[in-house]
Enzyme design. Structure first.
Site, PDB file in Angstrom:
ATOM      1  N   PRO A   1       0.826  -1.208   0.000  1.00  0.00           N
ATOM      2  CA  PRO A   1       0.000   0.000   0.000  1.00  0.00           C
ATOM      3  C   PRO A   1       0.862   1.261   0.000  1.00  0.00           C
ATOM      4  O   PRO A   1       1.910   1.300   0.647  1.00  0.00           O
ATOM      5  CB  PRO A   1      -0.797  -0.124   1.307  1.00  0.00           C
ATOM      6  CG  PRO A   1       0.042  -1.003   2.182  1.00  0.00           C
ATOM      7  CD  PRO A   1       0.787  -1.937   1.269  1.00  0.00           C
TER       8      PRO A   1
ATOM      9  N   CYS B 164       0.876  29.275 -15.164  1.00  0.00           N
ATOM     10  CA  CYS B 164       0.365  29.886 -16.379  1.00  0.00           C
ATOM     11  C   CYS B 164      -0.397  28.886 -17.234  1.00  0.00           C
ATOM     12  O   CYS B 164       0.005  28.584 -18.365  1.00  0.00           O
ATOM     13  CB  CYS B 164       1.516  30.489 -17.169  1.00  0.00           C
ATOM     14  SG  CYS B 164       2.405  31.677 -16.174  1.00  0.00           S
TER      15      CYS B 164
ATOM     16  N   TYR C 215       1.121  11.169  -3.544  1.00  0.00           N
ATOM     17  CA  TYR C 215       1.247  11.634  -4.926  1.00  0.00           C
ATOM     18  C   TYR C 215       1.069  13.143  -5.056  1.00  0.00           C
ATOM     19  O   TYR C 215       0.602  13.643  -6.071  1.00  0.00           O
ATOM     20  CB  TYR C 215       0.272  10.872  -5.843  1.00  0.00           C
ATOM     21  CG  TYR C 215       0.447   9.378  -5.730  1.00  0.00           C
ATOM     22  CD1 TYR C 215       1.585   8.762  -6.236  1.00  0.00           C
ATOM     23  CD2 TYR C 215      -0.495   8.584  -5.071  1.00  0.00           C
ATOM     24  CE1 TYR C 215       1.776   7.398  -6.104  1.00  0.00           C
ATOM     25  CE2 TYR C 215      -0.306   7.214  -4.934  1.00  0.00           C
ATOM     26  CZ  TYR C 215       0.833   6.624  -5.456  1.00  0.00           C
ATOM     27  OH  TYR C 215       1.020   5.281  -5.317  1.00  0.00           O
TER      28      TYR C 215
END
Ligand SMILES: *Cc1c(COP(=O)(O)O)cnc(C)c1O
Length: 422
Positions: A282, A351, A381
């Protein structure tokens, strides 16, 4: 949505106060004051508790999937709580070794391990190499021929379609990872590895995807793995990672223990002997909920159809909304108990129009520019995928525990960004 933020989305033991939020015994306002924003705040107790839960729910050899969040401090937490570390590149392997993780607690993954990555892993004496493809078997043949030994698992694709985003689905037939069971490759791979002297094949590995809420897919994969390995006499089956976590109110994910129990039941039902080690890797389920990101809001723009509120980070510290369309929630750090009637699009400072953190974030009516806004469940993540897009330095990461904070990754500086200029 008008309800205050659901405390269930925050790290264990977080407290919502009248004008502040306390995580690990430390005020988020004081952390933002001391360390600046954007800031990743990890609750160490939550990290330790998830690691310990995984270590007890599975058998020895269960690993933390380091790609979800790797730094020295995290590697040591996982190790201390009884987990191995799964690494997939030379860089992850190097960090784990530098952090003091013994090679005997490291599992080497990767679909394109270079000869030098393999040699480093084998020389170091890693616990397992998870063999992914035939080219790798050729490379291994040359390396172990020189006298080294190797303990391995064979990564197979069981042909299961996990119910999750296609970019993070990996168990289906058409995948860049692993050997197909259906096409006979998995069997051929096991035979070729067994023919190499110095190689011990302990079992097979499958990983069907990520952010999976339904346990059916895992059980289905286990059934295929159990049938496929029935006569092999293997001593380990690894089910990979992929257990989902709740990111927004109303989502419910199984616990690591429920996941393990369901896999054990499925293994037993399909004739896997009790002595066979059941392991897993995990990542997200260990680290996601342990952290949140604190931003300071800046400009606010009222457009024809909505209001944009910009924070001092964005897709560089959390690319998941852009990559996967992932949802998050936000709360005002100084008004955590207030109702949230104000809808804004929470955007970053990059941007790109796509630089959105939350498409429709709900905040208190009083929240304005200059306030601290936090997004929970950013432990997996986020930092791991952080970039320097637009030359934005990566945030600092702090661990909080028992009322104290420590920086585990300092904030990047412009000097850091300039250091590669030749
Ligand atoms: C990404 C990955 C994991 C961890 O996945 P999570 O969804 O974070 O649990 C485990 N094993 C392998 C092989 C992976 O690629």
């Amino acid at each position: 949505m008008a309800e205050p933020i659901d405390v269930e989305l925050l790290p264990d033991g977080a407290e919502l106060g009248a004008d502040d939020v306390v995580v690990g015994g430390v005020s988020l306002r004081s952390l933002a004051e001391t360390y600046g924003t954007p800031l990743f705040v990890y609750d160490e107790a939550t990290l330790r508790s998830r690691c310990a839960e995984a270590a007890s729910a599975f058998d020895d050899g269960v690993a933390f999937a380091s790609k979800s969040f790797l730094c020295g401090a995290m590697a040591r937490v996982a190790l201390e709580e009884g987990l191995c570390l799964d690494v997939a590149t030379g860089g992850e392997l190097d960090l784990a070794l530098r952090a003091g993780v013994p090679a005997s607690r490291i599992i080497m993954h990767g679909n394109n391990k270079s000869a030098s990555e393999l040699a480093t892993a084998i020389d170091a004496g890693v616990h397992r190499v998870v063999v992914d493809n035939f080219d790798e078997i050729d490379r291994l043949g040359q390396l172990v021929g020189a006298g080294a030994t190797l303990d391995c698992l064979v990564r197979i694709t069981p042909g299961v379609e996990a119910h999750t985003h296609e970019f993070v689905r990996t168990g289906q037939e058409d995948s860049k990872f692993g050997f197909s069971v259906a096409a006979g490759d998995a069997r051929r791979a096991i035979d070729s590895l067994r023919a190499l002297s110095g190689v011990r094949v302990h079992g097979v590995h499958s990983h069907i995807g990520s952010q999976i809420f339904e346990l059916d897919g895992f059980r289905e994969a286990m059934a295929i793995v159990a049938d496929f390995t029935r006569d092999d006499g293997f001593d380990e089956l690894c089910v990979g990672g992929g257990l989902g976590v709740a990111y927004v109110a109303g989502e419910r994910a199984p616990s690591i223990t429920q996941w393990a129990d369901s896999l054990r039941a499925s293994a037993a039902a399909h004739g896997v002997a009790p002595g066979v080690r059941l392991t897993a890797e995990p990542g997200r389920a260990i680290v996601a909920q342990a952290a949140l990101t604190v931003y300071r809001t800046g400009t606010r723009k009222r457009a024809a159809t909505r209001t944009y509120l910009a924070v001092d980070g964005g897709m560089s510290d959390n690319p998941r909304p852009v990559l996967y369309g992932s949802g998050y929630e936000a709360f005002d750090v100084a008004r955590p108990l207030a109702e949230r009637p104000q809808a804004v699009r929470l955007v970053g400072k990059h941007c790109e129009s796509g630089d959105v953190i939350i498409d429709e974030a709900w905040l208190p009516a009083a929240t304005q520019s200059g306030d601290l806004v936090a997004t929970p469940v950013t432990g997996a993540y986020g930092y791991a995928m952080a970039s320097n897009y637009n030359r934005v330095p990566r945030p600092a990461v702090v661990f909080v525990r028992d009322g104290a904070a420590r920086v585990v990754l300092r904030r990047e500086t412009f000097e850091d960004l300039a250091r590669l200029e030749a």
